[in-house]
Design a protein around this motif. Structure first.
Motif, short mmCIF file in Angstrom:
data_model
loop_
_atom_site.label_atom_id
_atom_site.label_comp_id
_atom_site.label_asym_id
_atom_site.label_seq_id
_atom_site.Cartn_x
_atom_site.Cartn_y
_atom_site.Cartn_z
N GLU A 53 0.82 -1.21 0.00
CA GLU A 53 0.00 0.00 0.00
C GLU A 53 0.85 1.26 0.00
O GLU A 53 0.52 2.26 -0.65
N GLU A 54 1.98 1.21 0.73
CA GLU A 54 2.83 2.39 0.83
C GLU A 54 3.82 2.49 -0.33
O GLU A 54 4.32 3.58 -0.65
N ARG A 88 -5.69 -10.51 2.80
CA ARG A 88 -6.70 -9.58 3.32
C ARG A 88 -7.86 -10.33 3.95
O ARG A 88 -8.38 -9.94 5.00
#
Length: 321
Positions: free
Chosen positions: A14-15, A69
């Protein structure tokens, strides 16, 4: 593979940066890189594509992340469910009891419980005999038991008080003329009772009782023997409702828990002399769960259909089962 490693992978993706991911996760960058490498070894190949200035998931990493997830969400749901159950806010309540208590004492508390806790379902395990109830609870059945107080029990026992038994007769039975009205208040545990009648006055009456495997049948026969009464049992049933209807119609006399009788039933209720009561309790194998504790508190707070534990009336009972 661990849930922490899965979380690390998702944050890095995500980063798009090991440096920013390490800051968010509050771990060292070398430690983070080491955990991702360990995850890749367990997965069997690279999950992150490392290029100058860019960090992104490989095709395998994307496939892995999709399931990661789901796994992390399932783990969080599991933690939340456990916390809710431990706090008494969710889960299921399984109550083991005997047939007469399921019919007479529990319904008001169960209705109130459902109103206050609509998301916590209740399962009733109903037994015909107290011994079967105790054996089942000792073997793991139910979160708690509500029944006659066990004579010997290794777990928690909470005294609820005692229930009063009454004679139930047809309204036109001539023997009712011998009933002695109460001088004071009607007992709380038998609000429909009109007074007291010596059980010996019913020697010529036919009687209704319960089947041999029904705990009340044994309890009543022991009471009769202790009171030196030899009844003629003409009906044997397994249901309190059937006994109420038969006795109210004049088929015989029934000796029943007052709390299981309707206030507007077809017959007349009077207390026998000698008095007959039965001590009741909540008990369980181990410490009560928060959910079970909340139910017991509710059961104790509702309008009582039992005489309190300290009542002097229990001393009148010639027989404690």
């Amino acid at each position: 593979m661990t849930l922490r490693q899965m979380e690390y992978l998702l944050v890095v993706a995500e980063e798009g940066s090991f440096t920013r991911a390490a800051e968010l996760l509050r771990v060292s960058q070398p430690g983070l890189s080491q955990q991702i490498r360990a995850l890749e070894r367990a997965a069997g190949g690279e999950l992150i594509e490392r290029t100058t200035g860019t960090v992104r998931l490989t095709p395998a990493g994307k496939a892995y992340a999709e399931h990661a997830r789901i796994a992390l969400k399932a783990a969080e749901d599991a933690r939340k469910a456990a916390r809710e159950v431990l706090s008494g806010e969710a889960g299921e309540l399984v109550i083991a009891t005997v047939l007469s208590i399921a019919a007479g004492i529990l319904p008001p508390s169960l209705l109130r419980w459902h109103t206050d806790n609509p998301k916590i379902p209740v399962t009733l395990l109903e037994y015909a005999h107290r011994r079967t109830l105790e054996e089942s609870v000792a073997s793991g059945a139910g979160d708690l038991a509500v029944g006659p107080t066990p004579k010997q029990w290794g777990g928690p026992v909470i005294d609820l008080g005692h229930e009063i038994f009454v004679l139930y007769l047809a309204p036109d039975d001539p023997i009712l003329k011998k009933v002695q009205p109460y001088e004071g208040e009607v007992p709380k545990g038998a609000p429909q009772s009109r007074g007291v009648l010596p059980v010996s006055a019913l020697h010529a009456h036919s009687w209704i009782t319960f089947e041999g495997n029904h705990g009340l049948g044994e309890f009543i026969r022991e009471y009769m023997q202790a009171a030196n009464v030899t009844p003629e049992f003409v009906f044997h049933t397994g249901q309190i409702d059937s006994a109420v209807k038969l006795a109210g119609a004049g088929a015989g006399v029934a000796l029943l828990p007052a709390n299981a009788l309707p206030m507007d039933g077809p017959g007349v209720a009077v207390e026998p002399f000698p008095a007959l009561t039965r001590d009741l309790a909540v008990y369980s194998r181990t410490k009560l769960s928060p959910t079970a504790k909340r139910y017991v508190e509710l059961l104790q707070k509702l309008p009582a259909v039992l005489e309190p534990p300290e009542s002097h009336r229990r001393r009148q009972n010639p027989l404690q089962p």
